[in-house]
Design a protein around this motif. Structure first.
Motif, short mmCIF file in Angstrom:
data_model
loop_
_atom_site.label_atom_id
_atom_site.label_comp_id
_atom_site.label_asym_id
_atom_site.label_seq_id
_atom_site.Cartn_x
_atom_site.Cartn_y
_atom_site.Cartn_z
N PHE A 10 -24.21 5.28 47.46
CA PHE A 10 -22.95 4.07 47.92
C PHE A 10 -23.74 3.19 47.03
O PHE A 10 -24.71 3.22 46.05
CB PHE A 10 -23.54 3.98 49.19
N SER A 11 -22.79 2.48 46.54
CA SER A 11 -22.59 1.63 45.79
C SER A 11 -22.92 0.31 46.54
O SER A 11 -22.67 -0.35 47.52
CB SER A 11 -22.32 1.52 45.10
N ALA A 12 -23.98 -1.07 45.55
CA ALA A 12 -23.94 -2.87 45.66
C ALA A 12 -23.40 -3.24 44.87
O ALA A 12 -23.34 -3.23 44.17
CB ALA A 12 -24.99 -2.87 46.27
N TRP A 13 -22.49 -4.36 45.27
CA TRP A 13 -22.05 -5.27 44.67
C TRP A 13 -21.60 -6.36 45.31
O TRP A 13 -22.76 -7.09 45.74
CB TRP A 13 -20.43 -4.58 43.81
N MET A 14 -20.66 -7.98 44.44
CA MET A 14 -21.05 -8.99 45.39
C MET A 14 -19.06 -9.44 45.04
O MET A 14 -18.86 -9.15 44.41
CB MET A 14 -21.51 -9.61 44.53
N GLN A 15 -19.42 -10.47 46.32
CA GLN A 15 -17.96 -11.50 46.35
C GLN A 15 -18.61 -12.92 45.73
O GLN A 15 -19.32 -13.22 46.59
CB GLN A 15 -16.92 -11.31 46.83
N VAL A 16 -18.05 -13.48 45.23
CA VAL A 16 -17.90 -15.40 45.13
C VAL A 16 -16.82 -15.52 45.55
O VAL A 16 -15.33 -14.60 45.00
CB VAL A 16 -18.43 -15.82 43.24
N TYR A 17 -16.90 -16.71 46.05
CA TYR A 17 -16.08 -17.66 46.85
C TYR A 17 -15.69 -19.14 45.54
O TYR A 17 -16.31 -20.25 44.89
CB TYR A 17 -16.07 -18.41 47.86
N LEU A 18 -14.51 -18.77 44.54
CA LEU A 18 -13.42 -19.43 44.08
C LEU A 18 -12.27 -19.43 44.23
O LEU A 18 -11.18 -18.79 44.72
CB LEU A 18 -13.80 -18.71 42.31
N GLY A 19 -11.59 -20.66 43.72
CA GLY A 19 -10.19 -20.68 44.11
C GLY A 19 -9.79 -20.81 45.37
O GLY A 19 -8.48 -20.44 45.87
N GLY A 20 -10.51 -21.12 46.38
CA GLY A 20 -10.14 -20.48 48.02
C GLY A 20 -10.21 -18.97 48.01
O GLY A 20 -9.49 -18.70 48.99
#
Length: 270
Positions: free
Chosen positions: A208-218
């Motif tokens: 399995f893989s890990a990544w990320m999400q960022v909150y920008l521009g709503g």
């Protein structure tokens, strides 16, 4: 594009052991399924499904003493396009963030913001706000940590990875998430399937893989410090503050991982 994915995971338990599982794909991807995606057990086990506080599809089981194998296999549609990078997306003032996003600015089990805040501000405070700052953090983490599948450590925090400069995909994600949070950019941890689609074979065992999400521009945007490039064919399973919230399994007693096989392949058109 069609992708075939699945796994077989075995746990050896000394006695009947309650477990929480985060092994289903994320509810947001279920409309893309071309076949059913259900968890199967090689022993008579009742699974109780629920949605956790982060919106992930989870299961509760009691694994009997002995070896239990959990598996799933499914086919899913993917648009075949690389991740859409949030170029030009603006960074919110903290006062304008939605209440449910604020938790992703705080330190957590593996994202020890208190130990990296001074470094983050000294290193990234002169970068432009928004996507350019996120990109600077991703590039730093990508270059700072050396990927080594044999150096996986489930207890390594972001600061530990920063010092050791080695690790696996979860260590890249934890460090990048932590640095983003230090710079007032909400960031959350993601886990799921990511096969070698559109890229040369990795050579390491499929995982399995890990990544990320960022909150920008709503909006939440997918980014990846491990690869530091847009990828094709991600299948999201879960999101949370860090790896604690999206652990594949949480056992309330001794449970030894005895088998682990993951498959993620593009189905070639006939």
């Amino acid at each position: 594009m069609k992708i075939r994915a699945g796994f077989q995971i075995g746990y050896q338990c000394e006695r009947d052991t309650a477990m929480l599982l985060v092994l289903n794909i994320h509810p947001s991807r279920r409309p893309d399924l071309l076949t059913e995606q259900v968890l199967s057990f090689d022993r008579p086990i009742e699974a109780r499904d629920y949605i956790d506080g982060f919106g992930n599809a989870c299961s509760r089981i009691t694994a009997p003493a002995g070896l239990t194998t959990i598996s799933t296999q499914f086919e899913i549609y993917d648009n075949g396009q690389p991740d859409v990078l949030p170029e030009g997306a603006f960074q919110h003032d903290i006062r304008d963030l939605p209440n449910d996003v604020l938790v992703f600015l705080l330190g957590s089990r593996y994202c020890d913001t208190d130990r990296l805040a001074d470094f983050a501000w000294a290193t990234f405070s002169d970068t432009p706000l928004g996507w350019p700052r996120v990109q600077a953090i991703l590039t730093f983490v990508h270059n700072h940590i050396k990927f080594d599948y044999m150096k996986a450590d489930s207890t390594r925090s972001a600061h530990d990875g920063f010092i050791a400069r080695t690790g696996v995909c979860r260590d890249f994600a934890h460090l990048a998430i932590t640095l983003c949070r230090c710079m007032n950019i909400p960031a959350r941890y993601c886990t799921g399937y990511l096969g070698d689609i559109g890229v040369p074979p990795d050579g390491n065992p499929m995982d399995f893989s890990a990544w990320m999400q960022v909150y920008l521009g709503g909006h939440w945007h997918t980014v990846d410090a491990r690869h530091n490039r847009a990828r094709i064919g991600r299948i999201l399973m879960a999101t949370g503050r860090d790896a604690t919230d999206v652990a594949l399994s949480t056992a309330f007693g001794p449970a030894l991982l005895a088998r682990f096989e993951v498959v993620t392949d593009e189905i070639q058109a006939a």
